[in-house]
Design an enzyme around this catalytic site. Structure first.
Site, PDB file in Angstrom:
ATOM      1  N   ALA A   1      39.942  38.463  44.620  1.00 38.94           N
ATOM      2  CA  ALA A   1      39.708  37.353  43.700  1.00 38.94           C
ATOM      3  C   ALA A   1      41.035  36.617  43.515  1.00 38.94           C
ATOM      4  O   ALA A   1      42.100  37.175  43.781  1.00 38.94           O
ATOM      5  CB  ALA A   1      39.213  37.898  42.369  1.00 38.94           C
TER       6      ALA A   1
ATOM      7  N   GLU B   1      34.738  43.440  48.756  1.00 35.28           N
ATOM      8  CA  GLU B   1      33.386  43.330  48.182  1.00 35.28           C
ATOM      9  C   GLU B   1      32.568  42.278  48.936  1.00 35.28           C
ATOM     10  O   GLU B   1      31.364  42.425  49.123  1.00 35.28           O
ATOM     11  CB  GLU B   1      33.486  42.983  46.692  1.00 35.28           C
ATOM     12  CG  GLU B   1      34.043  44.151  45.880  1.00 35.28           C
ATOM     13  CD  GLU B   1      34.277  43.793  44.430  1.00 35.28           C
ATOM     14  OE1 GLU B   1      35.079  42.867  44.177  1.00 35.28           O
ATOM     15  OE2 GLU B   1      33.659  44.415  43.555  1.00 35.28           O
TER      16      GLU B   1
ATOM     17  N   GLY C   1      37.995  41.836  45.822  1.00 34.22           N
ATOM     18  CA  GLY C   1      36.856  40.940  46.025  1.00 34.22           C
ATOM     19  C   GLY C   1      36.662  40.599  47.498  1.00 34.22           C
ATOM     20  O   GLY C   1      35.547  40.256  47.916  1.00 34.22           O
TER      21      GLY C   1
ATOM     22  N   GLU D   1      42.011  47.063  42.797  1.00 37.55           N
ATOM     23  CA  GLU D   1      41.899  46.528  41.433  1.00 37.55           C
ATOM     24  C   GLU D   1      42.513  47.443  40.391  1.00 37.55           C
ATOM     25  O   GLU D   1      43.081  46.981  39.396  1.00 37.55           O
ATOM     26  CB  GLU D   1      40.421  46.274  41.083  1.00 37.55           C
ATOM     27  CG  GLU D   1      39.837  45.010  41.678  1.00 37.55           C
ATOM     28  CD  GLU D   1      39.269  45.203  43.072  1.00 37.55           C
ATOM     29  OE1 GLU D   1      39.622  46.206  43.739  1.00 37.55           O
ATOM     30  OE2 GLU D   1      38.469  44.367  43.505  1.00 37.55           O
TER      31      GLU D   1
HETATM   32  C1  3H9 Z   1      39.739  41.297  42.416  1.00 36.91           C
HETATM   33  O1  3H9 Z   1      39.497  41.046  43.558  1.00 36.91           O
HETATM   34  C2  3H9 Z   1      38.663  41.400  41.361  1.00 36.91           C
HETATM   35  C3  3H9 Z   1      37.278  41.536  41.925  1.00 36.91           C
HETATM   36  O2  3H9 Z   1      36.972  42.863  42.228  1.00 36.91           O
HETATM   37  C4  3H9 Z   1      36.240  41.166  40.919  1.00 36.91           C
HETATM   38  C5  3H9 Z   1      36.035  39.753  40.606  1.00 36.91           C
HETATM   39  C6  3H9 Z   1      34.854  39.498  39.695  1.00 36.91           C
HETATM   40  N1  3H9 Z   1      45.341  35.902  43.897  1.00 36.91           N
HETATM   41  O3  3H9 Z   1      52.187  39.785  47.981  1.00 36.91           O
HETATM   42  P1  3H9 Z   1      52.707  38.584  48.712  1.00 36.91           P
HETATM   43  C7  3H9 Z   1      49.967  35.384  46.098  1.00 36.91           C
HETATM   44  S1  3H9 Z   1      41.317  41.511  41.870  1.00 36.91           S
HETATM   45  C8  3H9 Z   1      46.252  34.931  43.750  1.00 36.91           C
HETATM   46  O4  3H9 Z   1      54.110  38.211  48.513  1.00 36.91           O
HETATM   47  P2  3H9 Z   1      52.381  39.961  51.217  1.00 36.91           P
HETATM   48  C9  3H9 Z   1      51.231  36.056  45.623  1.00 36.91           C
HETATM   49  O5  3H9 Z   1      51.405  35.899  44.227  1.00 36.91           O
HETATM   50  C10 3H9 Z   1      42.326  41.215  43.286  1.00 36.91           C
HETATM   51  N2  3H9 Z   1      47.447  34.935  44.382  1.00 36.91           N
HETATM   52  O6  3H9 Z   1      52.397  38.685  50.294  1.00 36.91           O
HETATM   53  C11 3H9 Z   1      52.290  35.328  46.427  1.00 36.91           C
HETATM   54  O7  3H9 Z   1      52.524  34.086  45.803  1.00 36.91           O
HETATM   55  P3  3H9 Z   1      54.005  33.422  45.823  1.00 36.91           P
HETATM   56  C12 3H9 Z   1      42.324  42.354  44.249  1.00 36.91           C
HETATM   57  C13 3H9 Z   1      47.710  35.965  45.185  1.00 36.91           C
HETATM   58  O8  3H9 Z   1      52.133  39.443  52.566  1.00 36.91           O
HETATM   59  C14 3H9 Z   1      51.587  35.072  47.753  1.00 36.91           C
HETATM   60  O9  3H9 Z   1      50.178  35.178  47.478  1.00 36.91           O
HETATM   61  N3  3H9 Z   1      43.281  42.104  45.291  1.00 36.91           N
HETATM   62  C15 3H9 Z   1      46.801  37.014  45.379  1.00 36.91           C
HETATM   63  O10 3H9 Z   1      53.558  40.825  50.946  1.00 36.91           O
HETATM   64  C16 3H9 Z   1      51.936  36.067  48.829  1.00 36.91           C
HETATM   65  O11 3H9 Z   1      51.738  37.371  48.319  1.00 36.91           O
HETATM   66  C17 3H9 Z   1      44.556  42.493  45.200  1.00 36.91           C
HETATM   67  O12 3H9 Z   1      44.955  43.115  44.254  1.00 36.91           O
HETATM   68  C18 3H9 Z   1      45.564  36.969  44.686  1.00 36.91           C
HETATM   69  N4  3H9 Z   1      44.626  37.938  44.818  1.00 36.91           N
HETATM   70  O13 3H9 Z   1      51.121  40.825  50.742  1.00 36.91           O
HETATM   71  C19 3H9 Z   1      45.464  42.125  46.343  1.00 36.91           C
HETATM   72  N5  3H9 Z   1      47.348  37.918  46.230  1.00 36.91           N
HETATM   73  O14 3H9 Z   1      54.312  33.209  47.277  1.00 36.91           O
HETATM   74  C20 3H9 Z   1      46.718  41.507  45.826  1.00 36.91           C
HETATM   75  C21 3H9 Z   1      48.554  37.415  46.570  1.00 36.91           C
HETATM   76  O15 3H9 Z   1      53.833  32.173  45.017  1.00 36.91           O
HETATM   77  N6  3H9 Z   1      47.589  41.032  46.878  1.00 36.91           N
HETATM   78  N7  3H9 Z   1      48.782  36.247  45.952  1.00 36.91           N
HETATM   79  O16 3H9 Z   1      54.903  34.439  45.168  1.00 36.91           O
HETATM   80  C22 3H9 Z   1      48.350  41.852  47.639  1.00 36.91           C
HETATM   81  O17 3H9 Z   1      48.292  43.069  47.537  1.00 36.91           O
HETATM   82  C23 3H9 Z   1      49.302  41.213  48.598  1.00 36.91           C
HETATM   83  O18 3H9 Z   1      49.518  39.902  48.171  1.00 36.91           O
HETATM   84  C24 3H9 Z   1      48.833  41.179  50.079  1.00 36.91           C
HETATM   85  C25 3H9 Z   1      49.840  40.332  50.900  1.00 36.91           C
HETATM   86  C26 3H9 Z   1      48.797  42.619  50.614  1.00 36.91           C
HETATM   87  C27 3H9 Z   1      47.478  40.560  50.208  1.00 36.91           C
END
Ligand code: 3H9
Length: 676
Positions: A72, A114, A111, A134
């Site tokens: 998400a 999902e 998400g 999450e």
């Molecule tokens: C969810 O899904 C809830 C659902 O179950 C239910 C809904 C009803 N959103 O980490 P990085 C940004 S909860 C917005 O440096 P990497 C991050 O802030 C979500 N922004 O890259 C950064 O911005 P900036 C469940 C996001 O290559 C840029 O992207 N998912 C999101 O080292 C690059 O990120 C997670 O918890 C996001 N979801 O790693 C996954 N994700 O450049 C969370 C990232 O301005 N994300 N950004 O600083 C991660 O674990 C890592 O970002 C990922 C990439 C592994 C994907």
């Protein structure tokens, strides 16, 4: 790609491509293809198009860029909802009367997974990773993940994935049935279309209709195995409650249960704190005012001075990442001991399966032990980790100035001392920076990078970048006594001692801190560090409680007695002798003994830390409040579900904190007063 009939339709950040009888729905929402409102809208439009077109026989969902949908859009949380409801979009995909294939590369997270779970089949490249992280944001998969995952991978794997939030590599995901087929690393687009075409006769396979298998007993096992780690956290338990609900409720009721639990977490302070930390950690890496494309200095070889606990731990960080290290000590025996400890640490990790024997030998092969500072002449970065004394540090830096090659970065691991004063004893203060690691340095994630008055921009940026490379969360700090972390620590330690004089016990104060979620309280920490550190060593001179304890030979954990008594496993229990020594000293202080409430302990030991954080910001010694939170969470074990002292201070309320600090006679930071 052999494509006969390609039509393109742009639906905001989602496009569709028709390739003969297959419609590819393509998400393009950099950087991580998060499910922002316009992506949800695009998915809805794309799938409606696919379902309405009789010439489309199967659908592929794929993403452009570096990753599949990573979750998400966290930036939308807490804002008024926009665009179509996510669960409704997912329901539409799952109910499709044509087979739907998710084509996964990069990460399918939260998400994103999902979304892949409502697709009827999943194909992934070998390098892909899948998970529901999450829980690390204080949440649970709130779009059916807790109900669908058990139906795909079984209760055991689903419960583990939801509660721990770890990512699985594609091969492991394939082994548990989460991925149906592995694609070629470079041919996902073609392989997914071929797979979808192959599935046309089989038709859809809605996850919600799949039978649930496995043993629900795993849930209690997970709780027992993680009781310590999860102390104070709500989300792991909520995740498990939802998986458990999946095992006994019909699908729709399970979804309802999940929704209720998700909203509870989403509305609570723990998830707000953990989401704050997600962005705080990423923000910390950014240096205000420096261009993003600033050229960095190349770090191909590192020197470390000092082979004690700190120097050894620092060296391991680099060796583990394949960077050669020359480690220098003054005496052969100490050098041998230090190298021996590094080897033993690696071998212990190998015994736990973290490394192979070959990897251990490979890392040890990158280590060059030496007794001569001259051997650091060709290092690109030298980190000094010697005794914490200005005179000693100045002598070392003076020598390094003469020995090191031009352009080498000269870093001090000092935890308190003035980096500018150290820099001034070299002819190149622009190359000097503080790199303050936290003990054990091979484990603790925090690195304070101390920017001196003359530190060059590229030196600072290189120190931050190398910190990231070795797996640290690096934070920029300015020069001041104790930088960010230790400076705030001393504002906690001093009133804690004063409270003993007024009648509180070490155990009472420590308990307030551990109940708050800290790994240990002020006195447990003192015992761990050693009470004799910095002691004047004159047993007849007793000016503080610490002097009295040291005079009685109570030095802390190291000799089994300090504020507490310790057994051979270093487990501490309240000590009658220590209490008597404290009481004897206390009785000379003329302070009346009184009952001290837990609330007073919070006000006098935690509020001053928030206050000091404001002072640090006021003086420009930290770039932003969230950096201070990062320091305390990764350096001192502040509970992440409380979001660090600055975030927590906001939750408590500036007005309440100022009122309490003034009542206790503490000088309040102007900026904190202004906020109140
Ligand atoms: C969810 O899904 C809830 C659902 O179950 C239910 C809904 C009803 N959103 O980490 P990085 C940004 S909860 C917005 O440096 P990497 C991050 O802030 C979500 N922004 O890259 C950064 O911005 P900036 C469940 C996001 O290559 C840029 O992207 N998912 C999101 O080292 C690059 O990120 C997670 O918890 C996001 N979801 O790693 C996954 N994700 O450049 C969370 C990232 O301005 N994300 N950004 O600083 C991660 O674990 C890592 O970002 C990922 C990439 C592994 C994907």
């Amino acid at each position: 790609m052999a494509c006969a009939d390609i039509e393109e339709l742009t639906v905001q950040s989602v496009t569709t491509q028709k390739i003969d009888d297959i419609l590819v729905v393509l998400v393009d929402n950099p950087p991580v293809n998060a499910l922002s409102w316009h992506v949800r809208q695009g998915l809805k439009d794309g799938f409606e198009q696919a379902l309405a077109d009789d010439s489309v026989k199967a659908i592929v969902l794929r993403c452009t860029g570096s990753t599949f949908i990573a979750g998400a859009d966290i930036t939308e949380f807490g804002k008024p909802p926009q665009g179509p409801d996510f669960n409704a979009v997912l329901h539409m995909i799952e109910a499709a009367h044509k087979p739907v294939v998710a084509a996964i590369h990069g990460t399918a997270l939260g998400g994103g997974l999902e979304t892949a779970l409502v697709c009827h089949y999943r194909i992934a490249v070998p390098s892909a990773r899948l998970g529901v992280p999450e829980v690390k944001l204080g949440l649970l998969p709130g779009a059916g993940g807790t109900q669908r995952l058990p139906r795909v991978v079984g209760i055991e794997a689903a419960a583990t994935m939801c509660a721990l939030g770890e990512h699985l590599p594609a091969a492991k995901a394939a082994a548990i049935g989460l991925v149906d087929r592995l694609a070629g690393e470079d041919s996902l687009a073609e392989d997914a279309i071929a797979y979808a075409r192959e599935l046309i006769p089989a038709g859809p396979r809605p996850t919600r209709d799949r039978p649930l298998t496995g043993d629900v007993g795993v849930i209690e096992q997970l709780k027992a195995a993680n009781a310590k780690k999860w102390r104070g956290f709500d989300a792991p338990y909520a995740n498990l409650a939802c998986v458990e609900a999946a095992t006994r409720l019909p699908f729709d009721e399970g979804m309802q249960f999940e929704r209720t639990e998700f909203l509870k977490l989403m509305g609570g302070s723990q998830s707000a704190a953990q989401r704050h930390m997600f962005f705080a950690e990423r923000q910390a890496a950014k240096i205000d005012g420096l261009p993003k494309d600033l050229a960095l200095r190349a770090i191909k070889k590192v020197g470390v001075i000092g082979a004690g606990t700190m120097g050894g731990g620092i060296s391991m960080n680099f060796l583990s990442k394949g960077i050669p290290v020359t480690i220098v000590e003054m005496v052969q025996e100490n050098l041998d001991r230090g190298v021996g400890v590094i080897r033993k640490n690696y071998e212990n990790s190998a015994a736990k399966g973290r490394f192979t024997t070959e990897q251990v030998e490979g890392m040890m092969g990158l280590l060059t032990p030496s007794l001569a500072l001259e051997d650091l002449a060709d290092c690109d970065l030298v980190i000094e980790a010697v005794y914490e004394s200005m005179d000693v540090k100045k002598e070392v830096f003076g020598k390094l100035d003469a020995i090191c090659k031009p352009g080498a970065i000269l870093a001090s691991n000092t935890s308190y001392l003035d980096v500018d004063e150290i820099a001034e004893c070299t002819s190149r203060p622009q190359d000097v920076v503080g790199m303050h690691f936290f003990s054990p340095a091979n484990v603790m994630k925090l690195l304070e990078v101390v920017r001196g008055a003359k530190t060059a921009d590229d030196v600072l940026a290189t120190a931050m970048a190398i910190g990231k490379k070795i797996g640290k969360v690096a934070v920029v700090a300015g020069v001041c006594h104790g930088f960010i972390g230790n400076r705030m620590l001393s504002t906690r330690q001093q009133p804690a001692m004063q409270l003993l004089l007024e009648g509180a016990t070490p155990a009472q104060i420590d308990k307030v801190h551990t109940d708050f979620g800290m790994p240990m309280g002020p006195f447990q920490m003192s015992d761990l560090a050693g009470l004799d550190i910095g002691w004047h060593r004159d047993p007849s001179r007793i000016e503080t409680i610490r002097d009295a304890l040291c005079a009685a030979g109570r030095f802390g954990q190291k000799n089994g007695k300090g504020f507490y008594d310790y057994d051979e496993k270093r487990v501490g229990t309240p000590s009658a002798e220590a209490l008597a020594i404290i009481e004897e000293f206390r009785s000379t202080s003329n302070l009346p003994k009184r009952e001290i409430s837990d609330q007073e302990i919070v006000e006098r030991t935690l509020y001053p830390m928030v206050n000091e954080g404001y002072k640090i910001l006021q003086e420009g010694k930290a770039q932003r409040p969230s950096d201070i939170d990062v320091v305390w969470i990764y350096g001192y074990g502040w509970p992440i579900y409380r979001g660090g002292p600055m975030f927590w201070g906001d939750l408590e309320g500036a007005g309440k904190i100022v009122e309490a600090l003034e009542r206790h006679g503490v000088a309040v930071a102007e900026s904190l007063k202004a906020k109140a």
